[in-house]
Enzyme design. Structure first.
Site, PDB file in Angstrom:
ATOM      1  N   ASP A  50     -12.979  42.345   6.708  1.00  0.00           N
ATOM      2  CA  ASP A  50     -12.365  41.648   5.564  1.00  0.00           C
ATOM      3  C   ASP A  50     -12.538  42.502   4.298  1.00  0.00           C
ATOM      4  O   ASP A  50     -11.608  42.636   3.494  1.00  0.00           O
ATOM      5  CB  ASP A  50     -13.024  40.278   5.318  1.00  0.00           C
ATOM      6  CG  ASP A  50     -12.917  39.319   6.497  1.00  0.00           C
ATOM      7  OD1 ASP A  50     -12.190  38.335   6.395  1.00  0.00           O
ATOM      8  OD2 ASP A  50     -13.572  39.569   7.538  1.00  0.00           O
ATOM      9  N   ASP A 116      -4.359  38.248   2.162  1.00  0.00           N
ATOM     10  CA  ASP A 116      -5.441  37.801   3.042  1.00  0.00           C
ATOM     11  C   ASP A 116      -5.722  38.975   3.981  1.00  0.00           C
ATOM     12  O   ASP A 116      -4.950  39.247   4.897  1.00  0.00           O
ATOM     13  CB  ASP A 116      -5.020  36.559   3.840  1.00  0.00           C
ATOM     14  CG  ASP A 116      -6.207  35.976   4.603  1.00  0.00           C
ATOM     15  OD1 ASP A 116      -7.207  36.698   4.804  1.00  0.00           O
ATOM     16  OD2 ASP A 116      -6.120  34.799   5.011  1.00  0.00           O
ATOM     17  N   LEU A 118      -7.798  39.528   6.272  1.00  0.00           N
ATOM     18  CA  LEU A 118      -8.031  39.173   7.680  1.00  0.00           C
ATOM     19  C   LEU A 118      -7.991  37.650   7.759  1.00  0.00           C
ATOM     20  O   LEU A 118      -8.870  36.982   7.220  1.00  0.00           O
ATOM     21  CB  LEU A 118      -9.395  39.732   8.123  1.00  0.00           C
ATOM     22  CG  LEU A 118      -9.652  39.884   9.626  1.00  0.00           C
ATOM     23  CD1 LEU A 118     -10.840  40.788   9.874  1.00  0.00           C
ATOM     24  CD2 LEU A 118      -9.829  38.568  10.322  1.00  0.00           C
ATOM     25  N   THR A 121     -10.860  34.872  10.427  1.00  0.00           N
ATOM     26  CA  THR A 121     -12.128  35.612  10.525  1.00  0.00           C
ATOM     27  C   THR A 121     -13.083  34.954  11.528  1.00  0.00           C
ATOM     28  O   THR A 121     -13.748  35.635  12.307  1.00  0.00           O
ATOM     29  CB  THR A 121     -12.802  35.692   9.138  1.00  0.00           C
ATOM     30  OG1 THR A 121     -11.910  36.384   8.263  1.00  0.00           O
ATOM     31  CG2 THR A 121     -14.112  36.451   9.200  1.00  0.00           C
ATOM     32  N   HIS A 197     -11.584  24.088  11.649  1.00  0.00           N
ATOM     33  CA  HIS A 197     -11.721  23.323  10.397  1.00  0.00           C
ATOM     34  C   HIS A 197     -11.114  21.928  10.543  1.00  0.00           C
ATOM     35  O   HIS A 197     -10.408  21.446   9.659  1.00  0.00           O
ATOM     36  CB  HIS A 197     -11.052  24.072   9.238  1.00  0.00           C
ATOM     37  CG  HIS A 197     -11.633  25.431   8.974  1.00  0.00           C
ATOM     38  ND1 HIS A 197     -11.021  26.603   9.347  1.00  0.00           N
ATOM     39  CD2 HIS A 197     -12.796  25.804   8.389  1.00  0.00           C
ATOM     40  CE1 HIS A 197     -11.764  27.638   8.992  1.00  0.00           C
ATOM     41  NE2 HIS A 197     -12.852  27.188   8.406  1.00  0.00           N
TER      42      HIS A 197
HETATM   43  P1  AMP Z   1      -7.563  27.605  10.319  1.00  0.00           P
HETATM   44  O1  AMP Z   1      -6.319  26.924  10.725  1.00  0.00           O
HETATM   45  O2  AMP Z   1      -8.788  26.755  10.451  1.00  0.00           O
HETATM   46  O3  AMP Z   1      -7.727  28.942  10.960  1.00  0.00           O
HETATM   47  O4  AMP Z   1      -7.407  27.847   8.753  1.00  0.00           O
HETATM   48  C1  AMP Z   1      -6.353  28.615   8.187  1.00  0.00           C
HETATM   49  C2  AMP Z   1      -6.887  29.374   6.986  1.00  0.00           C
HETATM   50  O5  AMP Z   1      -7.429  28.451   6.040  1.00  0.00           O
HETATM   51  C3  AMP Z   1      -8.023  30.326   7.328  1.00  0.00           C
HETATM   52  O6  AMP Z   1      -7.975  31.431   6.469  1.00  0.00           O
HETATM   53  C4  AMP Z   1      -9.264  29.524   7.030  1.00  0.00           C
HETATM   54  O7  AMP Z   1     -10.335  30.336   6.678  1.00  0.00           O
HETATM   55  C5  AMP Z   1      -8.815  28.672   5.842  1.00  0.00           C
HETATM   56  N1  AMP Z   1      -9.508  27.385   5.871  1.00  0.00           N
HETATM   57  C6  AMP Z   1      -9.047  26.217   6.374  1.00  0.00           C
HETATM   58  N2  AMP Z   1      -9.956  25.229   6.229  1.00  0.00           N
HETATM   59  C7  AMP Z   1     -11.024  25.788   5.631  1.00  0.00           C
HETATM   60  C8  AMP Z   1     -12.284  25.305   5.195  1.00  0.00           C
HETATM   61  N3  AMP Z   1     -12.629  24.021   5.382  1.00  0.00           N
HETATM   62  N4  AMP Z   1     -13.134  26.180   4.615  1.00  0.00           N
HETATM   63  C9  AMP Z   1     -12.778  27.468   4.439  1.00  0.00           C
HETATM   64  N5  AMP Z   1     -11.612  27.990   4.820  1.00  0.00           N
HETATM   65  C10 AMP Z   1     -10.732  27.176   5.396  1.00  0.00           C
HETATM   66 MG    MG Z   2      -7.036  33.171   5.857  1.00  0.00          MG
HETATM   67 MG    MG Z   3      -9.169  35.949   5.279  1.00  0.00          MG
END
Ligand code: AMP
Ligand code: MG
Ligand code: MG
Length: 307
Positions: A50, A116, A118, A121, A197
């Site tokens: 990243d 973004d 990466l 991650t 998440h």
């Molecule tokens: P995901 O679908 O969970 O892979 O999330 C898509 C993007 O949103 C990724 O870059 C995640 O890091 C970010 N993201 C979603 N929810 C959160 C959270 N609760 N905390 C930090 N980053 C999040």
């Molecule tokens: Mg992201």
């Molecule tokens: Mg990222």
């Protein structure tokens, strides 16, 4: 022939910069030491990839286009970047295309680039390598108008003969390239959402949409690739957490092929430089049939997600 419009030169450079980024992502993984740091807890990670990729993308674009506003996800100290991280190339195929007339006189200082380095991650650290993407989104007048999604590990399980990695790009009014556009069969509701998440609200919202299948994968870039390749009908994320750098490039590419990405209320996202980074009211995206999914978001979910 007149020299290519600024927007096309920027997209052509960002394409090459994203390919360099992908090489860095693969090199860090191959090196074995990911250098993981927790940002806001165990579900919000940063790795050496990243950090290096953000420096590579932002410095390479800033050198070539010094008046751009570039906003990257990672909060890094500004110091001289290693020359090895700089990419100077421009993808010639993009320079050959005609800029849509409405964007042909855009000036550098009018553009905002959301990076973004990466996306996915968490999945990268868990070895779910094809979930990972590099995202470079370009906004003008607050609107996402062009984007690059690089998938560094595309084909990584396809055998030694397959070309590893790919770059998808698009410009509003021109189209999107680097993949085969496909739709989910009529009447099938395949919902794609977060795997790391999740929350009760995320699941309540999906439940209200009568899905035939729910696919849980990492990354906003990865999920939008599923939409444009006919592997999912709707990306539903009824939660804050996703940021502007997660949605800018995917939104531009999705919109370039006639899809739609909004918050969970159906409101457009804005990408001007002053905007709040968090997409507080979630994400709803489809290639087709947006209204079906938007009309099924429960009121309780809408009340829980204030823009
Ligand atoms: P995901 O679908 O969970 O892979 O999330 C898509 C993007 O949103 C990724 O870059 C995640 O890091 C970010 N993201 C979603 N929810 C959160 C959270 N609760 N905390 C930090 N980053 C999040
Ligand atoms: Mg992201
Ligand atoms: Mg990222």
């Amino acid at each position: 022939m007149a020299s290519p419009a600024l927007l096309m030169r920027l997209v052509a450079s960002a394409y090459s910069v994203a390919e360099k980024a992908a090489a860095i992502v693969r090199k860090v993984m191959a090196g074995g030491d990911l250098g993981i740091v927790e940002k806001c807890g165990a579900n919000d990670l940063q790795t050496k990839a990243d950090r290096l990729v953000q420096m590579s993308i932002c410095s390479s674009l800033a050198r070539k286009f010094p008046k751009l506003t570039i906003i990257g996800e990672e909060d890094l100290p500004s110091y001289d970047v290693d020359e090895e991280l700089i990419e100077n190339g421009q993808y010639e195929e993009i320079l050959k295309k005609t800029c849509p007339p409405q964007y042909s006189t855009i000036k550098e200082e009018e553009l905002v680039v959301w990076v973004d380095p990466l996306d996915g991650t968490k999945e990268y650290t868990e070895g779910l390598l094809d979930h990972v993407t590099v995202l470079i989104g370009i906004a003008y007048g607050g609107k996402a108008i062009a984007g690059i999604i690089n998938q560094p590990y595309y084909n990584y399980e396809a055998g030694a003969d397959a070309v590893l990695g790919r770059t998808i790009w698009g410009v509003l009014g021109l189209g999107a390239f680097g993949f085969q556009l496909k739709e989910v069969p009529d009447g099938k509701h395949i919902i794609i959402t977060t795997r790391s998440h999740s929350s009760k609200m995320v699941n309540d919202c999906i439940g209200a949409m009568n899905p035939d299948t729910v696919v849980r994968v990492g990354g906003a870039g990865n999920k939008v690739i599923h939409l444009i390749e006919g592997k999912a009908s709707a990306y539903v994320f009824a939660s804050p957490g996703c940021k502007k750098w997660d949605t800018c490039a995917p939104e531009a590419i999705l919109h370039a092929v006639g899809g739609k990405l909004t918050d969970i209320h159906g409101n457009s996202l804005h990408y001007n430089k002053e905007v709040k980074h968090m997409n507080s009211a979630g994400v709803l995206a489809t290639l087709r049939n947006f209204d079906y999914y938007a009309s099924r978001v429960p009121d309780s979910v809408k009340q829980g997600l204030v823009p």
